[in-house]
Design a protein around this motif. Structure first.
Motif, PDB file in Angstrom:
ATOM      1  N   TRP A 121      -4.486  -5.318 -12.136  1.00  0.00           N
ATOM      2  CA  TRP A 121      -4.395  -3.858 -12.212  1.00  0.00           C
ATOM      3  C   TRP A 121      -4.938  -3.349 -13.545  1.00  0.00           C
ATOM      4  O   TRP A 121      -5.465  -2.230 -13.626  1.00  0.00           O
ATOM      5  CB  TRP A 121      -2.949  -3.400 -12.014  1.00  0.00           C
ATOM      6  CG  TRP A 121      -2.404  -3.741 -10.651  1.00  0.00           C
ATOM      7  CD1 TRP A 121      -1.420  -4.631 -10.351  1.00  0.00           C
ATOM      8  CD2 TRP A 121      -2.840  -3.202  -9.390  1.00  0.00           C
ATOM      9  NE1 TRP A 121      -1.207  -4.690  -8.997  1.00  0.00           N
ATOM     10  CE2 TRP A 121      -2.068  -3.811  -8.374  1.00  0.00           C
ATOM     11  CE3 TRP A 121      -3.812  -2.275  -9.016  1.00  0.00           C
ATOM     12  CZ2 TRP A 121      -2.215  -3.521  -7.022  1.00  0.00           C
ATOM     13  CZ3 TRP A 121      -3.968  -1.973  -7.667  1.00  0.00           C
ATOM     14  CH2 TRP A 121      -3.190  -2.586  -6.690  1.00  0.00           C
ATOM     15  N   SER A 181      -1.264   2.041  -2.211  1.00  0.00           N
ATOM     16  CA  SER A 181      -2.301   2.047  -1.181  1.00  0.00           C
ATOM     17  C   SER A 181      -3.097   0.749  -1.170  1.00  0.00           C
ATOM     18  O   SER A 181      -3.378   0.187  -0.103  1.00  0.00           O
ATOM     19  CB  SER A 181      -3.241   3.240  -1.391  1.00  0.00           C
ATOM     20  OG  SER A 181      -2.544   4.463  -1.286  1.00  0.00           O
ATOM     21  N   ILE A 182      -3.470   0.273  -2.366  1.00  0.00           N
ATOM     22  CA  ILE A 182      -4.252  -0.971  -2.421  1.00  0.00           C
ATOM     23  C   ILE A 182      -3.396  -2.155  -1.992  1.00  0.00           C
ATOM     24  O   ILE A 182      -3.875  -3.073  -1.309  1.00  0.00           O
ATOM     25  CB  ILE A 182      -4.824  -1.192  -3.832  1.00  0.00           C
ATOM     26  CG1 ILE A 182      -5.686   0.004  -4.256  1.00  0.00           C
ATOM     27  CG2 ILE A 182      -5.642  -2.472  -3.874  1.00  0.00           C
ATOM     28  CD1 ILE A 182      -6.775   0.380  -3.272  1.00  0.00           C
ATOM     29  N   SER A 183      -2.128  -2.139  -2.358  1.00  0.00           N
ATOM     30  CA  SER A 183      -1.216  -3.205  -1.919  1.00  0.00           C
ATOM     31  C   SER A 183      -1.064  -3.181  -0.401  1.00  0.00           C
ATOM     32  O   SER A 183      -1.030  -4.237   0.251  1.00  0.00           O
ATOM     33  CB  SER A 183       0.145  -3.037  -2.597  1.00  0.00           C
ATOM     34  OG  SER A 183       0.035  -3.109  -3.998  1.00  0.00           O
ATOM     35  N   PHE A 210      -3.285  -2.153   1.665  1.00  0.00           N
ATOM     36  CA  PHE A 210      -4.560  -2.666   2.180  1.00  0.00           C
ATOM     37  C   PHE A 210      -4.543  -4.192   2.218  1.00  0.00           C
ATOM     38  O   PHE A 210      -4.948  -4.813   3.225  1.00  0.00           O
ATOM     39  CB  PHE A 210      -5.700  -2.165   1.300  1.00  0.00           C
ATOM     40  CG  PHE A 210      -7.022  -2.819   1.560  1.00  0.00           C
ATOM     41  CD1 PHE A 210      -7.788  -2.467   2.669  1.00  0.00           C
ATOM     42  CD2 PHE A 210      -7.509  -3.803   0.704  1.00  0.00           C
ATOM     43  CE1 PHE A 210      -9.008  -3.090   2.913  1.00  0.00           C
ATOM     44  CE2 PHE A 210      -8.725  -4.418   0.942  1.00  0.00           C
ATOM     45  CZ  PHE A 210      -9.480  -4.047   2.049  1.00  0.00           C
ATOM     46  N   TYR A 211      -4.053  -4.826   1.150  1.00  0.00           N
ATOM     47  CA  TYR A 211      -3.984  -6.287   1.117  1.00  0.00           C
ATOM     48  C   TYR A 211      -3.031  -6.827   2.190  1.00  0.00           C
ATOM     49  O   TYR A 211      -3.308  -7.841   2.840  1.00  0.00           O
ATOM     50  CB  TYR A 211      -3.537  -6.764  -0.258  1.00  0.00           C
ATOM     51  CG  TYR A 211      -4.613  -6.707  -1.314  1.00  0.00           C
ATOM     52  CD1 TYR A 211      -5.943  -6.934  -1.003  1.00  0.00           C
ATOM     53  CD2 TYR A 211      -4.296  -6.418  -2.643  1.00  0.00           C
ATOM     54  CE1 TYR A 211      -6.931  -6.890  -1.969  1.00  0.00           C
ATOM     55  CE2 TYR A 211      -5.276  -6.367  -3.623  1.00  0.00           C
ATOM     56  CZ  TYR A 211      -6.590  -6.593  -3.280  1.00  0.00           C
ATOM     57  OH  TYR A 211      -7.568  -6.544  -4.234  1.00  0.00           O
ATOM     58  N   PHE A 240      -2.041   3.513   2.999  1.00  0.00           N
ATOM     59  CA  PHE A 240      -3.435   3.345   2.596  1.00  0.00           C
ATOM     60  C   PHE A 240      -4.222   4.649   2.739  1.00  0.00           C
ATOM     61  O   PHE A 240      -4.990   5.023   1.847  1.00  0.00           O
ATOM     62  CB  PHE A 240      -4.093   2.242   3.424  1.00  0.00           C
ATOM     63  CG  PHE A 240      -5.550   2.054   3.126  1.00  0.00           C
ATOM     64  CD1 PHE A 240      -5.961   1.564   1.892  1.00  0.00           C
ATOM     65  CD2 PHE A 240      -6.511   2.379   4.061  1.00  0.00           C
ATOM     66  CE1 PHE A 240      -7.316   1.399   1.602  1.00  0.00           C
ATOM     67  CE2 PHE A 240      -7.859   2.218   3.787  1.00  0.00           C
ATOM     68  CZ  PHE A 240      -8.262   1.729   2.555  1.00  0.00           C
ATOM     69  N   LEU A 278      -4.113   7.524  -0.019  1.00  0.00           N
ATOM     70  CA  LEU A 278      -4.673   7.274  -1.345  1.00  0.00           C
ATOM     71  C   LEU A 278      -5.257   8.518  -2.028  1.00  0.00           C
ATOM     72  O   LEU A 278      -4.975   8.769  -3.204  1.00  0.00           O
ATOM     73  CB  LEU A 278      -5.727   6.170  -1.255  1.00  0.00           C
ATOM     74  CG  LEU A 278      -6.467   5.813  -2.544  1.00  0.00           C
ATOM     75  CD1 LEU A 278      -5.501   5.353  -3.625  1.00  0.00           C
ATOM     76  CD2 LEU A 278      -7.518   4.729  -2.273  1.00  0.00           C
ATOM     77  N   ILE A 281     -11.550  -4.730  -6.057  1.00  0.00           N
ATOM     78  CA  ILE A 281     -10.447  -4.747  -5.097  1.00  0.00           C
ATOM     79  C   ILE A 281     -10.735  -5.765  -3.995  1.00  0.00           C
ATOM     80  O   ILE A 281      -9.851  -6.501  -3.560  1.00  0.00           O
ATOM     81  CB  ILE A 281     -10.223  -3.335  -4.515  1.00  0.00           C
ATOM     82  CG1 ILE A 281      -9.591  -2.434  -5.582  1.00  0.00           C
ATOM     83  CG2 ILE A 281      -9.331  -3.391  -3.278  1.00  0.00           C
ATOM     84  CD1 ILE A 281      -9.537  -0.970  -5.192  1.00  0.00           C
TER      85      ILE A 281
END
Length: 525
Positions: free
Chosen positions: A57, A203-205, A207-208, A428, A431, A498
């Motif tokens: 991050w 949001s990125i978490s 996505f993962y 997500f 965002l 990302i």
């Protein structure tokens, strides 16, 4: 006479560059503190996964920070290029917070960011943690001094017009720093930045987790984002209410326009949930109101009235006529600085001098203005009510949505179960919403101040530089191209790292030793 097109183009250029710049600022504010929290957990537990989280991050923070610096520098120069008279007239006051921001906050933050990235193998754990927390502190100090300067534009306290230098000068710097409008704007803006940082991580978490990649890191990051984001979202609403309360005594017209309140109501005033403000008809159609709510929010009482738009417009005419007395006395003092009658007349009416300057849009010497020209200047005090009314309501709606989203995330994390895929998709897709809310907030703050560049002191049209239209058109086009390129570069870099994600080749149960992160090392290369 001042070219109206030049004024509008100057305003457009500054607005666009400022809004581009603020795409990067809130993420810097929020992400810096979340990184500090993650590294604190790493130092306390010794688990390497928290170090990987900090570095990953932190890498995204560094990209965003660099773009924020690049876009922010341009804004400083615009005061001298496009707003020369503004800089001359109020530079002694406005320039001080900007100078302190550059010396105290920006250089501190930039230096510490370098230590953050390149100090992992040279500093101890606690030393590096201290650097990370100082990076977060430096980010907030930058916001503090910028918002002190902006708050003075909204509520110009601690200063006075000097008849000898013909400029505004500081009389009490403590009042400038502790300006209630500035302090309310600072805490509200910073809290909004925390929401932005939390939403980015959430949001990125998500996505993962949807892709079933970097699951261990994503789960922990999502938990931190949910907790931090819920606290920040609740703070935004509470501090936003306090920011609105600060308008009650300092920016009554902005408050009335936000509410679409054309006439003063019997206290306590109602709050309009829905309506369509009509400037031509000077009324708000199809109103859906909640009784007493606005009076309680804005005045904290059952008896204090909120002035309506038309009553404030009528008051502006009185201020203009009082300002003409101050302007006439000032012109006398230019010829005879020792004239006691003129000095006394100016001191009694100096707070209305800016209102007399509004007449310069129509006549070179305000004292020669006709009643029709005074009426036109009065109408200039009424900006677009529709834009403010709905910008405010969308911003507030986003604020409550963030509370709901982070609250749901916090609850689901507390259950320690697998996140529902529908919720991960919602997280997500959410965002971009904090950025939209932040831009709407700045539209309310800045557009609601018009027609003033300094509330009640200097009309916007008087602050521009004497430059040609071709020059500003070329610079406007150049900045937009440059800023668009920078925005594209940032997005591409963010997407690239990302997608790469952190390196997790070491099993989670083996996370007891320190090791370098290849994802972080890419930035060195």
């Amino acid at each position: 006479m001042i070219d109206a097109t030049l004024v509008e183009l100057s305003r457009l250029q500054f607005a666009l560059t400022a809004m581009y710049h603020f795409l990067f600022v809130p993420l810097t504010l929020g992400l810096s503190f979340m990184i500090a929290i993650m590294e604190s957990v790493y130092v306390m537990t010794g688990r390497t996964i928290w170090r990987d989280m900090t570095k990953f991050w932190g890498l995204l923070f560094g990209i965003n920070f660099a773009m924020g610096v690049a876009t922010g520098i341009v804004m400083e120069f615009q005061f001298g290029t496009n707003w020369a008279y503004y800089s001359h007239y109020v530079g002694d006051v406005f320039g001080a917070p900007l100078a302190i921001e550059g010396l105290m906050a920006f250089f501190l933050e930039a230096t510490l960011v370098g230590l953050f990235f390149f100090g992992w193998d040279k500093l101890g754990k606690v030393q590096h943690l201290a650097v990370t927390w100082l990076v977060a502190l430096g980010s907030n100090l930058s916001a503090l001094w910028i918002l002190i300067a902006n708050g003075w534009m909204q509520n110009p306290v601690g200063s006075v017009f000097n008849t000898d230098t013909m400029r505004m000068e500081v009389t009490n710097f403590a009042e400038v720093i502790f300006n209630p409008v500035a302090q309310a704007k600072f805490v509200h803006t910073v809290a909004a930045g925390y929401v932005t940082g939390a939403m980015f991580v959430l949001s990125i978490s998500a996505f993962y987790l949807l892709r079933k990649r970097h699951v261990a890191l994503a789960k922990r990051s999502l938990t931190v984002a949910a907790s931090f984001g819920l606290a920040a979202a609740l703070s935004v609403v509470v501090l936003g209410d306090e920011s609105g309360y600060a308008l009650t005594d300092n920016q009554k017209m902005k408050l009335a326009m936000i509410e679409g309140m054309w006439h003063t109501e019997e206290a306590p005033a109602s709050f309009t949930i829905f309506g369509i403000p009509d400037r031509e008809a000077q009324e708000t159609h199809y109103e859906l109101r909640v009784p007493w709510m606005m009076g309680l929010i804005a005045t904290r009482s059952f008896t204090k009235e909120i002035p309506g738009i038309l009553e404030l417009v009528a008051l502006s005419e009185m201020h203009i006529r009082d300002g003409l007395v101050a302007y006439d006395a000032l012109e006398t003092l230019k010829e005879d600085g020792n004239n006691p009658q003129a000095r006394e007349a100016f001191l009694q009416n100096q707070q209305y001098l800016g209102y007399a300057l509004m007449l310069k849009r129509y006549v070179e010497d305000p004292r020669d203005a006709t009643d029709e020209q005074i009426t036109s200047a009065v109408q200039d005090s009424l900006p677009n009510v529709f834009a403010l009314f709905w910008s405010f309501r969308f911003m507030v709606a986003f604020g409550f949505y963030f509370i709901l989203l982070f609250g749901a995330a916090f609850y689901l994390c507390s259950l320690r179960r697998q996140m529902p895929r529908w919720f991960l998709r919602v997280a997500f897709l959410s965002l971009p919403l904090p950025w939209i809310a932040a831009e709407l907030g700045w539209l309310v703050a800045e557009y609601g101040r018009q027609p003033w560049v300094i509330e009640g002191v200097l009309p916007t049209f008087l602050g521009v530089s004497s430059i040609g239209l071709s020059e500003i058109l070329i610079s406007l086009a150049g900045f937009m191209v440059l800023y668009t390129v920078l925005a594209v570069i940032e997005v591409r870099l963010m997407i690239k790292y990302i997608r790469l994600g952190p390196d997790e080749h070491v099993p989670e149960q083996a996370d007891v030793t320190d090791r370098p992160s290849p994802a972080f090392d890419n930035i060195r290369a």
